[in-house]
Design an enzyme around this catalytic site. Structure first.
Site, PDB file in Angstrom:
ATOM      1  CG  PHE A   1      -1.827   1.133   1.402  1.00  0.00           C
ATOM      2  CD1 PHE A   1      -3.013   1.179   0.699  1.00  0.00           C
ATOM      3  CD2 PHE A   1      -1.538   2.162   2.289  1.00  0.00           C
ATOM      4  CE1 PHE A   1      -3.899   2.235   0.867  1.00  0.00           C
ATOM      5  CE2 PHE A   1      -2.419   3.223   2.464  1.00  0.00           C
ATOM      6  CZ  PHE A   1      -3.599   3.254   1.749  1.00  0.00           C
TER       7      PHE A   1
ATOM      8  CG  LEU B   1      -1.473   7.648   1.876  1.00  0.00           C
ATOM      9  CD1 LEU B   1      -2.232   8.342   0.749  1.00  0.00           C
ATOM     10  CD2 LEU B   1      -2.399   7.399   3.070  1.00  0.00           C
ATOM     11  CB  THR B   2       3.725   7.495   3.495  1.00  0.00           C
ATOM     12  OG1 THR B   2       2.751   7.008   4.404  1.00  0.00           O
ATOM     13  CG2 THR B   2       4.608   8.497   4.205  1.00  0.00           C
TER      14      THR B   2
ATOM     15  N   GLY C   1       2.430  12.611   5.071  1.00  0.00           N
ATOM     16  CA  GLY C   1       2.367  11.488   5.997  1.00  0.00           C
ATOM     17  C   GLY C   1       1.030  11.546   6.708  1.00  0.00           C
TER      18      GLY C   1
ATOM     19  CD  GLU D   1      -1.234  -0.555   8.838  1.00  0.00           C
ATOM     20  OE1 GLU D   1      -2.448  -0.655   9.100  1.00  0.00           O
ATOM     21  OE2 GLU D   1      -0.514  -1.534   8.568  1.00  0.00           O
TER      22      GLU D   1
ATOM     23  CD  GLU E   1       1.147  11.667  18.535  1.00  0.00           C
ATOM     24  OE1 GLU E   1       1.697  11.447  19.634  1.00  0.00           O
ATOM     25  OE2 GLU E   1       1.364  10.973  17.515  1.00  0.00           O
TER      26      GLU E   1
END
Length: 382
Positions: free
Chosen positions: A123, A125-126, A131, A363, A367
């Site tokens: 996967f 995304l980052t 991020g 993932e 926070e």
């Protein structure tokens, strides 16, 4: 809650437990030293069906639900976290997107090979500037005829060096913000796709993360996953779906640390008695046990909600947050109980301690989970 499963699933769970204890655990130190999972272990995992946990039976997978998957993840989490991550990243965010969002042609094309482990999933995304702020993607996708041309760089992509199939997010309309992001299924052999630098990480040896570089990468239009412009929503769905599973893996690791700590505390003597009889040590063990049981209850509650089709945005964030925080607290206490020997790299406590730290980051950071929970509470109390 009481978890009731079929006899077949219970037999599978025991088989997985035996495999983890008798095969994977025996090479845990080898994985750590060589930063590589032995091919024999990977092949045995394929034969057991562990790469098909998230894939329906009609596409060659095990066809199990989230509660059953969490039971197996709990067993898998009790060993080297590099191995756990190889399996978890593939069966979680690596395949769930295609299972949940793919059309029939995409499922038939990709899922059978992914179910057997012939093709591994990842996967992506980052990015360097995206991020936690996931909508700040810089990777672009521009349509040219029957293809999209993708350009950009992803980083920290788990399974990047092993994977064959990548779920990739890219911007198709920069004017629309979150609604201008689209998901794509990309094969590693597509023109313009490259695996870049492999990260040298603090932990998770044997699980490799690397850059993904897209240079005029050609992706067929039919490889759009879901609808154009719904990639950000898709990413949230994929991540949320996997959070109970991630918590179950953390649960398995935390339980392993408690088992090791109780055994050690009963055998290690100081001041002429086993240290488990000292109140300071006994209290740490008690706190570990309470945390673990609370995590177990929340994990299976959220997993059951997923199976019932309930909305789990808040609860998924809760279990991801709590699971990673519990694992880290338990790892810290386990090291303290073991003292100097726990700090030595020849023993598993030191390894679990390092591996635990990433769970509060990947993932979705702790926070960000708190932000999600607070946002949902704000909506509920209107």
């Amino acid at each position: 809650m009481t978890v009731t499963v079929s006899e077949d699933i219970e037999l599978l769970r025991r088989s997985v437990r035996d495999f983890i204890q008798n095969e994977v655990e025996t090479v845990a130190m080898q994985i750590e030293e060589e930063n590589h999972i032995p091919e024999r272990i990977v092949e045995m995992s394929k034969e057991m069906g562990l790469f098909g946990l998230s894939i329906p039976e009609e596409y060659g997978g095990l066809g199990i639900n989230m509660v059953e998957k969490c039971m197996l993840y709990e067993e898998i989490g009790a060993t080297h976290n590099g191995y756990t991550t190889l399996i978890g990243a593939h069966t979680g965010i690596g395949t769930v997107g295609i299972v949940e969002l793919g059309n029939e042609a995409q499922k038939k094309k990709y899922l059978p090979d992914m179910a057997t482990g012939k093709r591994i999933g990842a996967f992506a995304l980052t990015e360097p500037k995206a991020g936690s702020h996931a909508i700040n993607l810089k990777t672009t996708a521009k349509r040219q005829g029957d293809k999209y041309i993708l350009n950009g760089t992803k980083h920290y992509i788990t399974n990047a060096t092993e994977a064959d199939i990548f779920t990739v997010m890219a911007v198709t309309d920069p004017e629309k913000g979150a609604k201008g992001i689209t998901s794509f299924i990309i094969e590693k052999d597509f023109p313009g796709f490259h695996v870049g630098a492999v990260e040298n990480k603090m932990g998770l040896r044997g699980s490799h993360s690397a850059e993904i570089i897209l240079e005029n990468c050609e992706v067929p239009v039919e490889n759009v996953l879901g609808e154009v412009g719904e990639g950000y929503v898709n990413a949230l769905k994929i991540l949320a779906n996997g959070r109970a599973g991630l918590a179950a893996r953390n649960l398995g690791s935390a339980q392993k640390l408690l088992d090791l700590s109780v055994t050690y505390a009963k055998s290690r003597e100081q001041f002429n008695v086993p240290i488990i009889e000292h109140q300071a040590v006994g209290h740490m063990l008690a706190e570990m046990a309470v945390d673990i049981e609370a995590l177990r209850a929340l994990t299976y509650r959220v997993a059951n909600m997923v199976d019932e089709g309930e909305k789990v945005i808040k609860e998924a964030a809760m279990v991801k947050l709590f699971g990673s925080e519990v694992y880290n607290r338990v790892a810290d206490k386990a090291l303290q109980i073991h003292g100097g020997i726990g700090y030595i790299a020849d023993y598993p406590i030191e390894r679990f301690y390092r591996d635990a730290r990433i769970t509060r980051i990947y993932e979705g950071t702790s926070e960000i989970q708190k932000n999600i929970i607070a946002s949902q509470l704000n909506k509920e109390y209107t």
